[in-house]
Design an enzyme around this catalytic site. Structure first.
Site, PDB file in Angstrom:
ATOM      1  N   GLU A  66       0.789  -1.248   0.000  1.00  0.00           N
ATOM      2  CA  GLU A  66       0.000   0.000   0.000  1.00  0.00           C
ATOM      3  C   GLU A  66       0.819   1.296   0.000  1.00  0.00           C
ATOM      4  OE1 GLU A  66      -2.675  -0.477   3.319  1.00  0.00           O
ATOM      5  OE2 GLU A  66      -3.547  -2.293   2.492  1.00  0.00           O
ATOM      6  N   GLU A  94      -5.939 -10.925  -1.065  1.00  0.00           N
ATOM      7  CA  GLU A  94      -6.782 -10.693   0.124  1.00  0.00           C
ATOM      8  C   GLU A  94      -8.272 -10.671  -0.243  1.00  0.00           C
ATOM      9  OE1 GLU A  94      -5.440  -7.364   2.410  1.00  0.00           O
ATOM     10  OE2 GLU A  94      -3.338  -7.726   2.018  1.00  0.00           O
TER      11      GLU A  94
HETATM   12  O1  LIG Z   1      -9.293  -2.530   2.322  1.00  0.00           O
HETATM   13  C1  LIG Z   1      -8.636  -1.505   2.905  1.00  0.00           C
HETATM   14  C2  LIG Z   1      -9.250  -0.273   3.105  1.00  0.00           C
HETATM   15  C3  LIG Z   1      -8.532   0.744   3.712  1.00  0.00           C
HETATM   16  C4  LIG Z   1      -7.244   0.534   4.133  1.00  0.00           C
HETATM   17  C5  LIG Z   1      -6.652  -0.710   3.939  1.00  0.00           C
HETATM   18  C6  LIG Z   1      -7.338  -1.727   3.321  1.00  0.00           C
HETATM   19  C7  LIG Z   1      -6.761  -3.087   3.102  1.00  0.00           C
HETATM   20  N1  LIG Z   1      -5.616  -3.390   3.941  1.00  0.00           N
HETATM   21  C8  LIG Z   1      -5.437  -4.827   4.137  1.00  0.00           C
HETATM   22  C9  LIG Z   1      -6.537  -5.288   4.997  1.00  0.00           C
HETATM   23  C10 LIG Z   1      -6.372  -5.941   6.137  1.00  0.00           C
HETATM   24  C11 LIG Z   1      -5.017  -6.168   6.690  1.00  0.00           C
HETATM   25  O2  LIG Z   1      -4.996  -7.310   7.522  1.00  0.00           O
HETATM   26  C12 LIG Z   1      -4.031  -6.364   5.553  1.00  0.00           C
HETATM   27  O3  LIG Z   1      -2.733  -6.573   6.065  1.00  0.00           O
HETATM   28  C13 LIG Z   1      -4.020  -5.136   4.658  1.00  0.00           C
HETATM   29  O4  LIG Z   1      -3.157  -5.392   3.558  1.00  0.00           O
END
Ligand SMILES: Oc1ccccc1CN[C@@H]1C=C[C@@H](O)[C@H](O)[C@H]1O
Length: 331
Positions: A133, A240
């Protein structure tokens, strides 16, 4: 139960089918997880703050338990994640007196962290989300304003991938992000990975997180992102995947179970998404769900604290939903 066919078995020779797990879920439902998944990602227990909470303290107990479970069941293991702006302790970026650490100090700490963590699982973790990210969602902005960027500078991504490759030349190194099909953000991710590759940086793959919902993104937007990323000559992992019952800005909290319409939409969404993934099987090596079943979804409580969600092909009692059968029917 023995009568439900294995999800990963149905996709043998097409791509791996993975799940994000914790020591709690593998203890509670390890048999179910081994039956349906042949790749694991630690949802939280390989993140910086979990493994390396203080500069001189590492805690590998949970990560080791997950790695050992994966090895026992012959599963692939994805490392998540080395460089991220969340779930990373403040000490990484600070001098003893709390002032911002120098570029050299932060790079030295990154070398130490990556060397220790990747070194421990060398040859056991086949793919690492080296950077997670790094691209800013806001239009007009490019790199997210993180402490990594502030302390190390614009080349922190290149440095991270080069360090990771030196430590484990056998690991496939991924750049991972969300909202990865949004055309504006997609183009920024493409620009970033293109520039890393042009500089000779060892980037082997792009992780498309796949945090989608019943109403979007449109399948054609997902297709365009897959095509664009694949055109870089890197491998693709869906890292994910979950299909939220709610749009991101829908804060309703009145439901204790999905409506029939939601269940039907989930089935149709998983059907069209896996049809697309199979169409691009030559570029996609792995599809990981962010949770093994609804009993372990992070969306219970994100973005709305205390709200239930039902984003995965197995329900809270680990029973296959109609969506499970629609994913299987394509295989
Ligand atoms: O879907 C999002 C919306 C806003 C910020 C981050 C995300 C996704 N961010 C993910 C989600 C959960 C965590 O456990 C992961 O490590 C991360 O990569």
């Amino acid at each position: 139960d023995t009568k439900t066919p294995s999800l990963h078995g149905a996709y043998a020779g097409i791509f791996n089918i993975g799940a994000a797990v914790s020591t709690r879920t593998i203890r509670r439902e390890g048999g179910f997880i081994a039956a349906h998944y042949n790749s694991l990602t630690a949802e939280n227990q390989m993140k910086f703050e979990e493994i390396h909470p203080e500069e001189n303290r590492y805690d590998f107990a949970a990560a080791d338990e997950i790695a050992e479970f994966a090895e026992k069941h012959g599963m692939a293991l994805r490392g998540h994640t080395l460089v991220w702006h969340n779930q990373t302790p403040d000490w990484v970026f600070e001098e003893k007196d709390g002032s911002p650490a120098s570029r050299e100090k932060v790079l030295e700490r990154l070398r130490d962290h990556a060397g220790t963590v990747m070194g421990r699982y060398k040859g056991r973790i086949s793919a690492w989300d080296v950077v997670n990210e790094a691209i800013e969602d806001k239009s007009g902005a490019y790199l997210r304003e993180t402490k990594w960027l502030e302390t190390v500078g614009e080349d922190y991504l290149e440095q991270a991938f080069r360090i990771a490759h030196e430590i484990d030349p056998s690991a496939q190194l991924f750049y991972n992000d969300y909202n990865e099909t949004d055309p504006a953000k997609r183009d920024k991710i493409h620009r970033l990975v293109r520039s890393l590759l042009d500089a000779g940086t060892p980037v082997h793959g792009i992780g498309m997180q796949g945090h989608w919902n019943l109403y979007g993104p449109p399948i054609e937007e997902i297709r365009e992102a897959i095509e664009l990323y694949a055109s870089l000559g890197v491998r693709l992992h869906i890292t994910e995947l979950d299909i939220s019952a709610f749009r991101f800005d829908d804060r309703r909290t009145d439901l204790l179970a999905p409506t029939n319409e939601m269940e039907e939409l989930l089935t149709r969404r998983y059907e069209e998404i896996f049809r697309l993934f199979r169409e691009y099987r030559s570029a996609i090596d792995s599809v990981t769900f962010w949770g093994a079943a609804d009993s372990g979804t992070w969306l219970d409580g994100f973005p709305v604290r205390g709200r239930l969600n039902w984003p995965l092909p197995f329900d809270r009692e680990l029973k296959p939903k109609p969506a499970f059968w629609s994913i299987l029917d394509q295989a």
